[in-house]
Design a protein around this motif. Structure first.
Motif, mmCIF file in Angstrom:
data_model
loop_
_atom_site.group_PDB
_atom_site.id
_atom_site.type_symbol
_atom_site.label_atom_id
_atom_site.label_comp_id
_atom_site.label_asym_id
_atom_site.label_seq_id
_atom_site.Cartn_x
_atom_site.Cartn_y
_atom_site.Cartn_z
ATOM 1 N N ASP A 211 0.812 -1.215 0.000
ATOM 2 C CA ASP A 211 0.000 0.000 0.000
ATOM 3 C C ASP A 211 0.851 1.274 0.000
ATOM 4 O O ASP A 211 0.298 2.379 -0.076
ATOM 5 C CB ASP A 211 -0.945 0.017 1.207
ATOM 6 C CG ASP A 211 -2.078 -0.987 1.057
ATOM 7 O OD1 ASP A 211 -2.379 -1.375 -0.094
ATOM 8 O OD2 ASP A 211 -2.658 -1.395 2.085
ATOM 9 N N ARG A 212 2.165 1.116 0.079
ATOM 10 C CA ARG A 212 3.060 2.276 0.047
ATOM 11 C C ARG A 212 3.658 2.401 -1.350
ATOM 12 O O ARG A 212 4.456 1.565 -1.783
ATOM 13 C CB ARG A 212 4.158 2.118 1.093
ATOM 14 C CG ARG A 212 3.634 1.999 2.531
ATOM 15 C CD ARG A 212 4.701 1.461 3.453
ATOM 16 N NE ARG A 212 5.106 0.100 3.074
ATOM 17 C CZ ARG A 212 6.063 -0.583 3.686
ATOM 18 N NH1 ARG A 212 6.725 -0.033 4.688
ATOM 19 N NH2 ARG A 212 6.357 -1.801 3.286
ATOM 20 N N GLU A 213 3.307 3.454 -2.044
ATOM 21 C CA GLU A 213 3.760 3.622 -3.429
ATOM 22 C C GLU A 213 5.277 3.751 -3.517
ATOM 23 O O GLU A 213 5.893 3.299 -4.487
ATOM 24 C CB GLU A 213 3.090 4.855 -4.046
ATOM 25 C CG GLU A 213 3.369 5.002 -5.535
ATOM 26 C CD GLU A 213 2.621 6.173 -6.140
ATOM 27 O OE1 GLU A 213 2.930 6.527 -7.295
ATOM 28 O OE2 GLU A 213 1.736 6.741 -5.464
ATOM 29 N N THR A 214 5.897 4.346 -2.519
ATOM 30 C CA THR A 214 7.352 4.478 -2.548
ATOM 31 C C THR A 214 8.028 3.103 -2.526
ATOM 32 O O THR A 214 9.088 2.910 -3.133
ATOM 33 C CB THR A 214 7.844 5.305 -1.346
ATOM 34 O OG1 THR A 214 7.344 4.726 -0.129
ATOM 35 C CG2 THR A 214 7.380 6.746 -1.458
ATOM 36 N N VAL A 215 7.419 2.148 -1.844
ATOM 37 C CA VAL A 215 7.969 0.795 -1.773
ATOM 38 C C VAL A 215 7.837 0.084 -3.111
ATOM 39 O O VAL A 215 8.789 -0.524 -3.610
ATOM 40 C CB VAL A 215 7.284 -0.014 -0.656
ATOM 41 C CG1 VAL A 215 7.717 -1.475 -0.704
ATOM 42 C CG2 VAL A 215 7.607 0.587 0.697
ATOM 43 N N THR A 216 6.658 0.148 -3.730
ATOM 44 C CA THR A 216 6.465 -0.533 -5.013
ATOM 45 C C THR A 216 7.368 0.076 -6.086
ATOM 46 O O THR A 216 7.917 -0.645 -6.916
ATOM 47 C CB THR A 216 4.995 -0.458 -5.462
ATOM 48 O OG1 THR A 216 4.573 0.913 -5.531
ATOM 49 C CG2 THR A 216 4.098 -1.209 -4.494
ATOM 50 N N PHE B 258 1.266 -2.872 -7.141
ATOM 51 C CA PHE B 258 -0.148 -2.634 -6.892
ATOM 52 C C PHE B 258 -0.356 -2.298 -5.422
ATOM 53 O O PHE B 258 0.328 -2.848 -4.550
ATOM 54 C CB PHE B 258 -0.983 -3.889 -7.173
ATOM 55 C CG PHE B 258 -1.234 -4.186 -8.623
ATOM 56 C CD1 PHE B 258 -2.151 -3.445 -9.353
ATOM 57 C CD2 PHE B 258 -0.570 -5.232 -9.251
ATOM 58 C CE1 PHE B 258 -2.400 -3.746 -10.687
ATOM 59 C CE2 PHE B 258 -0.809 -5.537 -10.573
ATOM 60 C CZ PHE B 258 -1.725 -4.790 -11.303
ATOM 61 N N SER B 259 -1.351 -1.470 -5.140
ATOM 62 C CA SER B 259 -1.877 -1.411 -3.780
ATOM 63 C C SER B 259 -2.736 -2.658 -3.606
ATOM 64 O O SER B 259 -3.129 -3.303 -4.590
ATOM 65 C CB SER B 259 -2.729 -0.159 -3.582
ATOM 66 O OG SER B 259 -3.912 -0.231 -4.362
ATOM 67 N N ASP C 80 3.502 -4.608 2.797
ATOM 68 C CA ASP C 80 2.691 -4.090 3.905
ATOM 69 C C ASP C 80 1.325 -3.640 3.397
ATOM 70 O O ASP C 80 1.210 -2.682 2.638
ATOM 71 C CB ASP C 80 3.422 -2.916 4.564
ATOM 72 C CG ASP C 80 2.741 -2.470 5.847
ATOM 73 O OD1 ASP C 80 1.835 -3.183 6.304
ATOM 74 O OD2 ASP C 80 3.126 -1.411 6.379
ATOM 75 N N CYS C 81 0.293 -4.349 3.793
ATOM 76 C CA CYS C 81 -1.074 -3.959 3.477
ATOM 77 C C CYS C 81 -1.997 -4.549 4.538
ATOM 78 O O CYS C 81 -1.695 -5.589 5.127
ATOM 79 C CB CYS C 81 -1.503 -4.393 2.073
ATOM 80 S SG CYS C 81 -1.050 -6.057 1.616
ATOM 81 N N SER C 82 -3.103 -3.912 4.768
ATOM 82 C CA SER C 82 -3.936 -4.243 5.924
ATOM 83 C C SER C 82 -4.539 -5.643 5.857
ATOM 84 O O SER C 82 -4.758 -6.273 6.891
ATOM 85 C CB SER C 82 -5.061 -3.207 6.057
ATOM 86 O OG SER C 82 -5.831 -3.159 4.871
ATOM 87 N N ASP C 83 -4.814 -6.143 4.667
ATOM 88 C CA ASP C 83 -5.497 -7.431 4.547
ATOM 89 C C ASP C 83 -4.592 -8.501 3.955
ATOM 90 O O ASP C 83 -5.056 -9.411 3.284
ATOM 91 C CB ASP C 83 -6.752 -7.283 3.685
ATOM 92 C CG ASP C 83 -6.434 -6.696 2.310
ATOM 93 O OD1 ASP C 83 -5.306 -6.192 2.130
ATOM 94 O OD2 ASP C 83 -7.305 -6.745 1.432
ATOM 95 N N ARG C 84 -3.305 -8.430 4.227
ATOM 96 C CA ARG C 84 -2.387 -9.308 3.495
ATOM 97 C C ARG C 84 -2.490 -10.778 3.867
ATOM 98 O O ARG C 84 -2.050 -11.624 3.103
ATOM 99 C CB ARG C 84 -0.942 -8.833 3.647
ATOM 100 C CG ARG C 84 -0.316 -8.949 5.009
ATOM 101 C CD ARG C 84 1.128 -8.533 4.888
ATOM 102 N NE ARG C 84 1.870 -8.669 6.129
ATOM 103 C CZ ARG C 84 3.201 -8.664 6.179
ATOM 104 N NH1 ARG C 84 3.887 -8.544 5.068
ATOM 105 N NH2 ARG C 84 3.833 -8.778 7.320
#
Length: 237
Positions: free
Chosen positions: A7-12, A29-30, A56-60
Motif C-alpha cells: 500500500d506504500r507507493e514508494t515501496v512498489t 499494486f496497492s 505491507d497492506c492491511s489485509d495481506r
C-alpha cells in the motif's frame, strides 16, 4: 514478471527499480488495486507471473488465498519485524517464504528460484538435462557449458524451461518478458528474440530444441529424453 503488492507507493516504486536493474519486469499494486486486477485476470495474464511479493497492506493474510485460486506462482512475504507470531501467521495464510526487509531483489530472485524448483519440478538440477537454467540471473548451462545470453533471450528460455513440453503463445511469452502493461513494444518482437535464441541453442546442441507451430506458438522439447540417447541429431539438421 513479478508483482509487488504494497500500500506504500514508494515501496512498489523502489522494488520496480531494483527488479529493472536485474533485467526483470515488475509491476506494483496497492492491495485494493491488486484485488480488482486479480478478479479480472485471465489465463494468459496469470501465466506471465513469476512470483508475487507481498508487502505491507492491511489485509495481506487474506491475499495469498485469493492468489492461489488463480495461480501457483511463489508468494514471498516481506516482514518489517522479526516476530515469530507474524511469521507463523503469514505461513499459515499460504505464503511460500517470509523474508525480513531490507532485502536485495537478487536474493528475492534466488529464493523464488528455489521455491519453483521445489514446487513445480524445475529440472535445473537434473544432471541429465541438456539445458539448465537457474532463474536467479545466472547464464544457463547448455550441453554442459555456460552460454551467455542477453537478458530477454534468457528470460524466454527460463519461461520455456519452466513450462517444458507445453505450447506457449507469442502473447504469453511477451507478457512474461515485457510485462502485462507495456504498450511501448509490439508482441511481434518476440519472434526476433526466439529466432536468435534458437540459433544459439542449435550451435551448442547440434539441433533446435524449440518447436514452433503457427497459431500455437513455441514449445521446448523433452530434453531429458534426448540426453538419454533417444534423439537422432541427423533428423533435425
Amino acid at each position: 514478471m513479478f508483482i509487488v503488492i504494497d500500500d506504500r507507493e514508494t515501496v512498489t516504486r523502489g522494488y520496480a527499480a531494483g527488479f529493472d536493474r536485474e533485467g526483470v519486469v515488475s509491476i506494483g499494486f496497492s492491495s485494493k488495486d491488486f484485488r480488482e486486477w486479480l478478479q479480472s485476470a485471465v489465463g494468459n495474464d496469470v501465466l506471465a507471473i513469476g512470483a508475487f511479493i507481498l508487502g505491507d497492506c492491511s489485509d495481506r493474510t487474506s491475499i495469498p488465498k485469493s492468489i492461489r485460486n488463480k495461480s501457483h506462482a511463489p508468494i514471498i512475504a516481506l516482514n518489517n519485524l522479526k516476530q515469530l507470531r507474524d511469521t507463523i501467521e503469514l505461513f499459515e495464510a499460504g505464503v511460500d517464504d517470509v523474508v525480513h526487509v531490507p532485502i536485495h531483489v537478487r536474493e528475492i530472485l534466488v529464493r523464488t528460484a528455489v521455491i519453483r524448483r521445489r514446487t513445480v519440478g524445475q529440472s535445473a538440477d537434473t544432471p541429465t538435462s541438456l539445458i539448465r537454467v537457474f532463474l536467479d540471473g545466472r547464464d544457463p548451462e547448455i550441453g554442459g557449458s555456460t552460454l551467455a545470453l542477453p537478458r530477454r533471450e534468457l528470460r524466454i528460455l527460463e519461461h520455456l524451461v519452466a513450462h517444458q513440453g507445453k505450447w506457449l503463445t507469442k502473447t504469453q511469452l511477451f507478457n512474461a518478458i515485457y510485462g502485462l502493461f507495456d504498450a511501448s513494444f509490439d508482441e511481434n518482437v518476440i519472434e526476433g528474440h526466439v529466432s536468435k535464441l534458437r540459433k544459439k541453442l542449435r550451435n551448442h546442441l547440434g539441433y533446435d530444441p524449440i518447436e514452433s507451430k503457427r497459431y500455437m506458438g513455441y514449445r521446448l522439447d523433452d530434453l531429458r529424453k534426448r540426453s538419454n540417447g533417444e534423439f537422432d541429431p541427423s533428423r533435425h539438421n
